[in-house]
Design a protein around this motif. Structure first.
Motif, short mmCIF file in Angstrom:
data_model
loop_
_atom_site.label_atom_id
_atom_site.label_comp_id
_atom_site.label_asym_id
_atom_site.label_seq_id
_atom_site.Cartn_x
_atom_site.Cartn_y
_atom_site.Cartn_z
N ALA A 118 0.84 -1.19 0.00
CA ALA A 118 0.00 0.00 0.00
C ALA A 118 0.88 1.25 0.00
N VAL A 119 0.23 2.39 -0.03
CA VAL A 119 0.91 3.68 0.03
C VAL A 119 0.38 4.43 1.24
N TYR A 120 1.29 4.91 2.08
CA TYR A 120 0.91 5.65 3.28
C TYR A 120 1.74 6.91 3.36
N ARG A 121 1.06 8.04 3.40
CA ARG A 121 1.73 9.35 3.42
C ARG A 121 2.68 9.52 2.23
N GLY A 122 2.25 9.00 1.09
CA GLY A 122 3.02 9.16 -0.13
C GLY A 122 4.18 8.20 -0.29
N GLU A 123 4.33 7.23 0.60
CA GLU A 123 5.44 6.29 0.53
C GLU A 123 4.91 4.86 0.48
N PRO A 124 5.57 3.99 -0.31
CA PRO A 124 5.14 2.59 -0.35
C PRO A 124 5.44 1.88 0.97
N VAL A 125 4.48 1.12 1.44
CA VAL A 125 4.63 0.39 2.70
C VAL A 125 4.15 -1.04 2.51
N ARG A 126 4.56 -1.89 3.41
CA ARG A 126 4.09 -3.27 3.48
C ARG A 126 3.29 -3.41 4.76
N ILE A 127 2.06 -3.91 4.64
CA ILE A 127 1.15 -3.97 5.79
C ILE A 127 0.80 -5.42 6.10
N ALA A 128 0.92 -5.77 7.36
CA ALA A 128 0.41 -7.06 7.85
C ALA A 128 -0.89 -6.79 8.58
N ALA A 129 -1.98 -7.39 8.12
CA ALA A 129 -3.30 -7.16 8.70
C ALA A 129 -3.89 -8.47 9.19
N VAL A 130 -4.41 -8.44 10.41
CA VAL A 130 -5.01 -9.62 11.00
C VAL A 130 -6.15 -9.19 11.91
N GLN A 131 -7.10 -10.06 12.12
CA GLN A 131 -8.22 -9.76 13.02
C GLN A 131 -8.32 -10.85 14.08
N ARG A 132 -8.79 -10.43 15.24
CA ARG A 132 -9.02 -11.37 16.33
C ARG A 132 -10.42 -11.16 16.90
N PHE A 133 -11.14 -12.26 17.09
CA PHE A 133 -12.47 -12.17 17.69
C PHE A 133 -12.31 -12.24 19.21
N ARG A 134 -12.87 -11.23 19.87
CA ARG A 134 -12.80 -11.19 21.32
C ARG A 134 -14.20 -10.94 21.88
N ALA A 135 -14.49 -11.59 23.01
CA ALA A 135 -15.79 -11.43 23.67
C ALA A 135 -15.59 -10.73 25.01
N ASP A 136 -16.57 -9.89 25.36
CA ASP A 136 -16.54 -9.19 26.65
C ASP A 136 -16.94 -10.17 27.74
N THR A 137 -16.08 -10.33 28.71
CA THR A 137 -16.36 -11.28 29.78
C THR A 137 -17.51 -10.83 30.68
#
Length: 209
Positions: A118-137
């Motif tokens: 992707a591009v962030y603030r005009g510079e090419p970047v590499r992004i690691a994206a992940v999601q975690r499911f969490r429940a409110d105890t």
């Protein structure tokens, strides 16, 4: 314009062939070096994103995250790269980090980690994206928390350049040696013809012996 001799045409053809092969080899080595650099840095980037993902939780209806120091310490080993991150709540609101990082990356409601360019603030970047499911105890409700960690590509380019140089130096040395051997072989093979040519040029036009 005088016609080129057979020897010169052979040498020019050989030189063109070496140039084509060298160009293909350089492109191949460069592509391999880029892929190797990406694989090396992606492992570190992935480890950083997963270490942050392990700390996120939902407590009393709010997202809580305790970013470990090691998550950015391993990314900070290169003085060239700059690191950014973004944590979002299940409703998509920003919890902490850079508010505009990876806005064009679609959210995937699963725990599979994805890597994006992707591009962030005009510079090419590499992004690691992940999601975690969490429940409110407390309330029992839950949702998917998004984690994105990004780094700029300066160190990757530097490593790819070093790998390309290290890969091309032996090839260039072998190519120069091969060119020298081919030149010597061609000149040796055509030396009898050059001798005949010099003898014919030394004769008088009327000498038909």
């Amino acid at each position: 314009m005088a016609r080129l001799s057979i020897e010169r045409r052979l040498l020019i053809t050989t030189a063109c062939l070496f140039l084509v092969i060298g160009s293909v080899l350089a492109l191949t080595v460069r592509a391999y070096a880029r892929r190797a650099a990406d694989e090396a840095f992606d492992r570190v980037l992935t480890a950083s994103a997963l270490s942050i993902a392990d700390t996120v939780a939902i407590e009393e209806g709010a997202v809580a995250v305790d970013i470990p120091y090691s998550a950015f310490a391993i990314l900070g080993t290169s003085r060239l790269n700059r690191v950014f991150y973004r944590i979002t709540a299940p409703d998509g609101s920003l919890v902490t980090g850079s508010p505009t990082l990876g806005l064009d990356i679609p959210a995937n409601p699963n725990e599979t980690l994805h890597l994006h360019d992707a591009v962030y603030r005009g510079e090419p970047v590499r992004i690691a994206a992940v999601q975690r499911f969490r429940a409110d105890t407390v309330t029992g409700t839950g949702g998917w928390i998004g984690i994105q960690v990004a780094e700029t590509r300066e160190a990757r380019r530097e490593l790819a350049g070093q790998l390309t140089l290290n890969g091309m130096l032996p090839a260039v040395a072998i190519a120069l040696l091969a060119c020298g051997l081919i030149l010597a072989s061609v000149r040796s093979a055509f030396s009898p013809l050059r001798l005949i040519e010099s003898n014919l040029r030394a004769r008088r036009p009327s000498d038909l012996s």
